[in-house]
Enzyme design. Structure first.
Site, PDB file in Angstrom:
ATOM      1  N   GLU A  43      46.248 -53.842  -3.802  1.00 29.68           N
ATOM      2  CA  GLU A  43      44.806 -53.530  -3.231  1.00 29.68           C
ATOM      3  C   GLU A  43      44.193 -54.601  -2.491  1.00 29.68           C
ATOM      4  O   GLU A  43      43.337 -54.510  -1.698  1.00 29.68           O
ATOM      5  CB  GLU A  43      43.972 -53.045  -4.492  1.00 29.68           C
ATOM      6  CG  GLU A  43      44.313 -51.746  -5.131  1.00 29.68           C
ATOM      7  CD  GLU A  43      43.278 -51.241  -6.068  1.00 29.68           C
ATOM      8  OE1 GLU A  43      41.937 -51.396  -5.725  1.00 29.68           O
ATOM      9  OE2 GLU A  43      43.636 -50.642  -7.087  1.00 29.68           O
ATOM     10  N   GLU A  69      35.202 -56.051 -10.813  1.00 25.16           N
ATOM     11  CA  GLU A  69      36.502 -55.454 -11.338  1.00 25.16           C
ATOM     12  C   GLU A  69      37.359 -55.273 -10.178  1.00 25.16           C
ATOM     13  O   GLU A  69      37.162 -54.271  -9.500  1.00 25.16           O
ATOM     14  CB  GLU A  69      36.364 -54.348 -12.255  1.00 25.16           C
ATOM     15  CG  GLU A  69      37.176 -54.015 -13.091  1.00 25.16           C
ATOM     16  CD  GLU A  69      38.515 -53.322 -12.745  1.00 25.16           C
ATOM     17  OE1 GLU A  69      39.316 -53.967 -11.973  1.00 25.16           O
ATOM     18  OE2 GLU A  69      38.606 -52.113 -12.773  1.00 25.16           O
TER      19      GLU A  69
HETATM   20  N1  SAH Z   1      32.649 -52.038 -10.662  1.00 25.06           N
HETATM   21  C1  SAH Z   1      33.053 -50.765 -10.988  1.00 25.06           C
HETATM   22  C2  SAH Z   1      34.040 -50.140  -9.681  1.00 25.06           C
HETATM   23  C3  SAH Z   1      35.269 -51.022  -9.739  1.00 25.06           C
HETATM   24  S1  SAH Z   1      36.525 -50.004  -8.677  1.00 25.06           S
HETATM   25  C4  SAH Z   1      33.516 -50.574 -12.296  1.00 25.06           C
HETATM   26  O1  SAH Z   1      33.818 -51.624 -12.834  1.00 25.06           O
HETATM   27  O2  SAH Z   1      33.568 -49.459 -12.806  1.00 25.06           O
HETATM   28  C5  SAH Z   1      36.177 -51.080  -7.132  1.00 25.06           C
HETATM   29  C6  SAH Z   1      35.103 -50.919  -6.208  1.00 25.06           C
HETATM   30  O3  SAH Z   1      35.049 -51.806  -5.274  1.00 25.06           O
HETATM   31  C7  SAH Z   1      35.416 -49.334  -5.634  1.00 25.06           C
HETATM   32  O4  SAH Z   1      34.237 -48.762  -5.864  1.00 25.06           O
HETATM   33  C8  SAH Z   1      35.421 -50.073  -4.186  1.00 25.06           C
HETATM   34  O5  SAH Z   1      35.145 -48.845  -3.245  1.00 25.06           O
HETATM   35  C9  SAH Z   1      34.716 -51.418  -4.089  1.00 25.06           C
HETATM   36  N2  SAH Z   1      35.175 -52.127  -2.948  1.00 25.06           N
HETATM   37  C10 SAH Z   1      36.288 -52.708  -2.771  1.00 25.06           C
HETATM   38  N3  SAH Z   1      36.301 -53.493  -1.986  1.00 25.06           N
HETATM   39  C11 SAH Z   1      34.985 -53.748  -1.547  1.00 25.06           C
HETATM   40  C12 SAH Z   1      34.227 -54.311  -0.466  1.00 25.06           C
HETATM   41  N4  SAH Z   1      35.183 -55.387   0.176  1.00 25.06           N
HETATM   42  N5  SAH Z   1      33.070 -54.430  -0.351  1.00 25.06           N
HETATM   43  C13 SAH Z   1      32.401 -53.395  -1.207  1.00 25.06           C
HETATM   44  N6  SAH Z   1      32.895 -52.805  -2.000  1.00 25.06           N
HETATM   45  C14 SAH Z   1      34.079 -52.780  -2.521  1.00 25.06           C
END
Ligand code: SAH
Length: 384
Positions: free
Chosen positions: A153, A144
């Protein structure tokens, strides 16, 4: 997802404002962490996303109505956050799920996985997905990653990186497709913003008089730059809002379509399009534009979804999401009539200061239904 700093109504997604990261330069990881990732390490922020029923229902149905994509398969969850998508993937029968999370939210995800008796399937790995290594390629990538107006983002870059490194040639992306939408709107926000601007200028005039009276320095040379700064940030900064569908006064147009299996970073670094929207309300005021997105879960051509699912963030009275809609307000609304054509040129690129924020250049040419030119304008907005 979408994270915390914002000036908008929804209290939204992360992206930070500082930065100093040039889009062409390598990203400074510490700066990026301070500005972007840190908000995701708070449960309150994950909870915002977990409370969005439209978002949750779409992912839940996508997984559980397409169990054939998960049963016995390997899955990579890019940015697992609380671990929710990884847990669902395991409950749908995955053999192994790699749940990667950059922030210390990984600890909470690990606890949640354990409490739901899935630690034999879900392995939580703390780290950037760009840096980690997996022992095998996967059948499914679930993530997501969507920000305001889809691309804020810039997290899809990370999904692309994960896909190119870890997805099997036969693998499936969840979601599989994404689209950005744009439509003309009417709104009283332009009036509100205008009075904010007038108030700020009246305040400046008082301030400037006081400095002159008490401290003997003439500030008037800075009045114009202050007005320009206010105009730029008060009027031309993109905002989030929940639009009522009735505020949309012209045909919504697709400004970008993406196949998540094949999309490239260069394709999303700059999104350019020329589209036409036709006004469908009678004698109304064009006050700006609304932008939103949808994503679809369709599997892939050779291995389609049994049940296609859509997640839309379009203006709706019943189905609001925490993304709301991105709103681009004009300082001076224009009267338009039914059948007027709006020829729109849109260029969305990454801010030079922070690659996770966006600049949108908008050119609009309005023609009457008869073809007579009416008005045209050009504006730059920031999505911060
Ligand atoms: N999958 C969860 C969170 C979505 S928010 C849900 O659907 O509820 C996106 C998440 O991705 C955040 O927690 C952020 O810290 C993480 N994230 C973003 N870029 C990332 C990267 N390059 N590697 C690992 N985690 C990442």
């Amino acid at each position: 997802m979408r994270s915390a700093y914002n000036g908008g109504a929804m209290g939204g997604r992360a992206a930070g404002t500082g930065g100093g990261v040039k889009s062409s330069a390598p990203v400074d990881k510490e700066v990026d962490y301070a500005n972007y990732f840190c908000t995701y390490s708070f449960l309150y922020h994950q909870k915002d996303m977990l409370s969005d029923r439209v978002r949750m229902d779409a992912y839940f149905n996508a997984v559980f109505e397409n169990k054939h994509h998960f049963a016995g398969k390997t899955v990579l969850d890019v940015g697992t956050g609380s671990g929710i998508l990884a847990i669902w993937s395991a409950q749908a029968g995955a053999r192994k799920v790699y749940a990667v999370e950059a922030t210390s939210m990984a600890d909470h995800a690990r606890a949640l996985v354990k409490a739901n008796n899935l630690e034999h399937v879900v392995e939580v790995i703390q780290g950037s997905v760009e840096d980690i290594s997996l022992p095998e390629k996967v059948d499914v990538i679930i993530s997501e990653w969507m920000g305001y107006f889809l691309l804020r983002e810039s997290m899809f870059d990370s999904v692309i990186c994960a896909r190119d490194r870890w997805l099997k040639p036969t693998g499936v992306m969840y979601p599989s497709h994404a689209r950005m939408w744009f439509a003309p709107i009417k709104s009283n926000m332009a009036d509100r913003k205008k009075s904010d601007l007038d108030g700020a200028m009246a305040d400046w005039d008082n301030f400037s008089d006081e400095i002159k009276t008490y401290y003997g320095v003439d500030m008037s040379v800075l009045t114009k730059p202050f007005a320009e700064e206010q105009e730029k940030y008060f009027i031309q900064t993109g905002m989030w809002n929940d639009l009522n569908p009735l505020q949309v006064i012209g045909t919504p147009t697709i400004v970008k379509e993406m196949d998540c299996l094949t999309a490239t970073v260069s394709e999303i670094e700059e999104v350019k399009c020329n589209v036409t929207s036709v006004i469908n309300g009678q004698n109304t005021r064009l006050c700006g534009f609304g932008g939103w997105f949808d994503v679809h879960f369709r599997g892939r051509k050779e291995d389609p979804a049994q049940q296609e699912i859509e997640l839309t963030t379009a203006p709706s009275e019943q189905h609001c999401t925490h993304w709301g809609q991105q709103v681009f307000i004009m300082a001076d609304p224009i009267n338009v009539g039914e059948g007027d054509h709006l020829n729109l040129g849109l260029v969305m690129s990454r801010s030079k200061e922070n690659h996770r924020l966006m600049e949108v250049e908008l050119e609009c040419e309005i023609k009457e239904a008869s073809g007579n030119p009416k008005e045209s304008f050009k504006k730059t907005y920031f999505i911060e």
